[in-house]
Design a protein around this motif. Structure first.
Motif, PDB file in Angstrom:
ATOM      1  N   UNK A 259       4.972  82.112  27.417  1.00 43.53           N
ATOM      2  CA  UNK A 259       6.424  82.068  27.432  1.00 43.53           C
ATOM      3  C   UNK A 259       6.942  83.395  26.883  1.00 43.53           C
ATOM      4  N   UNK A 260       7.889  83.992  27.596  1.00 45.58           N
ATOM      5  CA  UNK A 260       8.466  85.231  27.086  1.00 45.58           C
ATOM      6  C   UNK A 260       9.829  84.951  26.454  1.00 45.58           C
ATOM      7  N   UNK A 261      10.333  85.927  25.736  1.00 48.43           N
ATOM      8  CA  UNK A 261      11.587  85.757  25.006  1.00 48.43           C
ATOM      9  C   UNK A 261      12.747  85.448  25.946  1.00 48.43           C
ATOM     10  N   UNK A 262      12.771  86.064  27.123  1.00 47.75           N
ATOM     11  CA  UNK A 262      13.875  85.848  28.057  1.00 47.75           C
ATOM     12  C   UNK A 262      13.925  84.401  28.532  1.00 47.75           C
ATOM     13  N   UNK A 263      12.783  83.850  28.873  1.00 47.82           N
ATOM     14  CA  UNK A 263      12.730  82.457  29.326  1.00 47.82           C
ATOM     15  C   UNK A 263      13.109  81.518  28.188  1.00 47.82           C
ATOM     16  N   UNK A 264      12.647  81.823  26.993  1.00 44.13           N
ATOM     17  CA  UNK A 264      12.966  80.979  25.842  1.00 44.13           C
ATOM     18  C   UNK A 264      14.462  80.996  25.543  1.00 44.13           C
ATOM     19  N   UNK A 265      15.085  82.143  25.696  1.00 41.32           N
ATOM     20  CA  UNK A 265      16.515  82.273  25.402  1.00 41.32           C
ATOM     21  C   UNK A 265      17.410  81.707  26.504  1.00 41.32           C
ATOM     22  N   UNK A 266      16.822  81.324  27.616  1.00 44.03           N
ATOM     23  CA  UNK A 266      17.621  80.806  28.734  1.00 44.03           C
ATOM     24  C   UNK A 266      18.261  79.463  28.406  1.00 44.03           C
ATOM     25  N   UNK A 267      17.715  78.739  27.457  1.00 46.41           N
ATOM     26  CA  UNK A 267      18.231  77.411  27.117  1.00 46.41           C
ATOM     27  C   UNK A 267      19.242  77.510  25.971  1.00 46.41           C
ATOM     28  N   UNK A 268      20.429  76.907  26.130  1.00 46.73           N
ATOM     29  CA  UNK A 268      21.453  77.004  25.076  1.00 46.73           C
ATOM     30  C   UNK A 268      21.043  76.339  23.764  1.00 46.73           C
ATOM     31  N   UNK A 269      20.261  75.266  23.818  1.00 51.99           N
ATOM     32  CA  UNK A 269      19.809  74.625  22.584  1.00 51.99           C
ATOM     33  C   UNK A 269      18.903  75.575  21.805  1.00 51.99           C
ATOM     34  N   UNK A 270      18.008  76.245  22.500  1.00 50.54           N
ATOM     35  CA  UNK A 270      17.113  77.181  21.821  1.00 50.54           C
ATOM     36  C   UNK A 270      17.890  78.363  21.242  1.00 50.54           C
ATOM     37  N   UNK A 271      18.888  78.839  21.971  1.00 45.16           N
ATOM     38  CA  UNK A 271      19.709  79.928  21.424  1.00 45.16           C
ATOM     39  C   UNK A 271      20.420  79.469  20.148  1.00 45.16           C
ATOM     40  N   UNK A 272      20.927  78.255  20.150  1.00 46.26           N
ATOM     41  CA  UNK A 272      21.615  77.738  18.977  1.00 46.26           C
ATOM     42  C   UNK A 272      20.650  77.540  17.803  1.00 46.26           C
ATOM     43  N   UNK A 273      19.429  77.134  18.093  1.00 46.21           N
ATOM     44  CA  UNK A 273      18.433  76.999  17.029  1.00 46.21           C
ATOM     45  C   UNK A 273      18.180  78.350  16.366  1.00 46.21           C
ATOM     46  N   UNK A 274      18.110  79.403  17.162  1.00 46.92           N
ATOM     47  CA  UNK A 274      17.920  80.734  16.598  1.00 46.92           C
ATOM     48  C   UNK A 274      19.112  81.138  15.727  1.00 46.92           C
ATOM     49  N   UNK A 275      20.312  80.818  16.180  1.00 42.93           N
ATOM     50  CA  UNK A 275      21.509  81.118  15.393  1.00 42.93           C
ATOM     51  C   UNK A 275      21.436  80.398  14.046  1.00 42.93           C
ATOM     52  N   UNK A 276      20.997  79.149  14.065  1.00 41.32           N
ATOM     53  CA  UNK A 276      20.869  78.386  12.819  1.00 41.32           C
ATOM     54  C   UNK A 276      19.830  79.013  11.897  1.00 41.32           C
ATOM     55  N   UNK A 277      18.756  79.549  12.468  1.00 40.67           N
ATOM     56  CA  UNK A 277      17.679  80.112  11.659  1.00 40.67           C
ATOM     57  C   UNK A 277      18.015  81.495  11.092  1.00 40.67           C
ATOM     58  N   UNK A 278      19.092  82.099  11.569  1.00 40.91           N
ATOM     59  CA  UNK A 278      19.528  83.370  10.992  1.00 40.91           C
ATOM     60  C   UNK A 278      19.857  83.167   9.509  1.00 40.91           C
ATOM     61  N   UNK A 279      20.377  82.003   9.169  1.00 42.47           N
ATOM     62  CA  UNK A 279      20.746  81.711   7.772  1.00 42.47           C
ATOM     63  C   UNK A 279      19.525  81.537   6.883  1.00 42.47           C
ATOM     64  N   UNK A 280      18.365  81.312   7.475  1.00 42.73           N
ATOM     65  CA  UNK A 280      17.141  81.134   6.699  1.00 42.73           C
ATOM     66  C   UNK A 280      16.296  80.015   7.271  1.00 42.73           C
ATOM     67  N   UNK A 281      15.092  79.830   6.725  1.00 42.53           N
ATOM     68  CA  UNK A 281      14.179  78.798   7.227  1.00 42.53           C
ATOM     69  C   UNK A 281      14.805  77.407   7.139  1.00 42.53           C
ATOM     70  N   UNK A 282      14.389  76.546   8.063  1.00 41.43           N
ATOM     71  CA  UNK A 282      14.913  75.180   8.098  1.00 41.43           C
ATOM     72  C   UNK A 282      13.843  74.227   8.608  1.00 41.43           C
ATOM     73  N   UNK A 283      14.009  72.977   8.235  1.00 40.73           N
ATOM     74  CA  UNK A 283      13.114  71.920   8.717  1.00 40.73           C
ATOM     75  C   UNK A 283      13.658  71.364  10.027  1.00 40.73           C
ATOM     76  N   UNK A 284      12.796  70.690  10.750  1.00 33.98           N
ATOM     77  CA  UNK A 284      13.213  70.084  12.021  1.00 33.98           C
ATOM     78  C   UNK A 284      14.356  69.111  11.786  1.00 33.98           C
ATOM     79  N   UNK A 285      14.261  68.315  10.737  1.00 37.04           N
ATOM     80  CA  UNK A 285      15.301  67.320  10.461  1.00 37.04           C
ATOM     81  C   UNK A 285      16.649  68.006  10.222  1.00 37.04           C
ATOM     82  N   UNK A 286      16.637  69.168   9.563  1.00 36.06           N
ATOM     83  CA  UNK A 286      17.885  69.906   9.338  1.00 36.06           C
ATOM     84  C   UNK A 286      18.452  70.444  10.646  1.00 36.06           C
ATOM     85  N   UNK A 287      17.579  70.934  11.499  1.00 39.68           N
ATOM     86  CA  UNK A 287      18.017  71.500  12.783  1.00 39.68           C
ATOM     87  C   UNK A 287      18.492  70.412  13.740  1.00 39.68           C
ATOM     88  N   UNK A 288      17.959  69.208  13.604  1.00 42.51           N
ATOM     89  CA  UNK A 288      18.347  68.099  14.477  1.00 42.51           C
ATOM     90  C   UNK A 288      19.789  67.678  14.227  1.00 42.51           C
TER      91      UNK A 288
END
Length: 116
Positions: free
Chosen positions: A1-30
């Motif tokens: 999987x390359x970065x472009x394909x991974x970024x194609x999904x809006x949920x994945x882009x939003x997960x990255x935005x959330x992780x900019x603030x720092x590490x998180x658990x799956x339950x927090x990201x959910x």
């Protein structure tokens, strides 16, 4: 999987935005989405395969963090699209021309400026 394909999904882009603030658990990201924890985990796995996130196991939980180095291909692509930066001397020349035009208009108004 390359970065472009991974970024194609809006949920994945939003997960990255959330992780900019720092590490998180799956339950927090959910909490940010209306999808299941296993679905978030699948998205995080894709992001991990693309080199965009890292995972660290702490006890029974996995903590995910943004790996900004994985964005290098995307950053390089966007820089290439933007083209080379404008050299400083070109901007200096533009500034000089604008100043000259303003000065000329003050000393020699056009016919429209004189009547209007």
């Amino acid at each position: 999987m390359d970065a472009f394909a991974a970024l194609a999904d809006p949920v994945r882009r939003d997960l990255l935005v959330a992780l900019v603030a720092g590490p998180a658990r799956v339950v927090d990201l959910t909490e940010r989405h209306r999808i299941t924890r296993p679905a978030i985990s699948r998205h995080l796995r894709v992001l991990g395969e693309a080199g965009l996130v890292t995972a660290e196991t702490r006890g029974r939980e996995r903590h995910y963090a943004l790996d900004a180095a994985g964005l290098a291909p995307v950053t390089a692509y966007l820089r290439a699209l933007a083209g080379p930066p404008v050299p400083e001397h070109v901007l200096d020349g533009l500034d000089l021309e604008v100043r000259r035009t303003v000065r000329d208009r003050r000393t020699h108004p056009t016919a429209t400026e004189e009547t209007g």
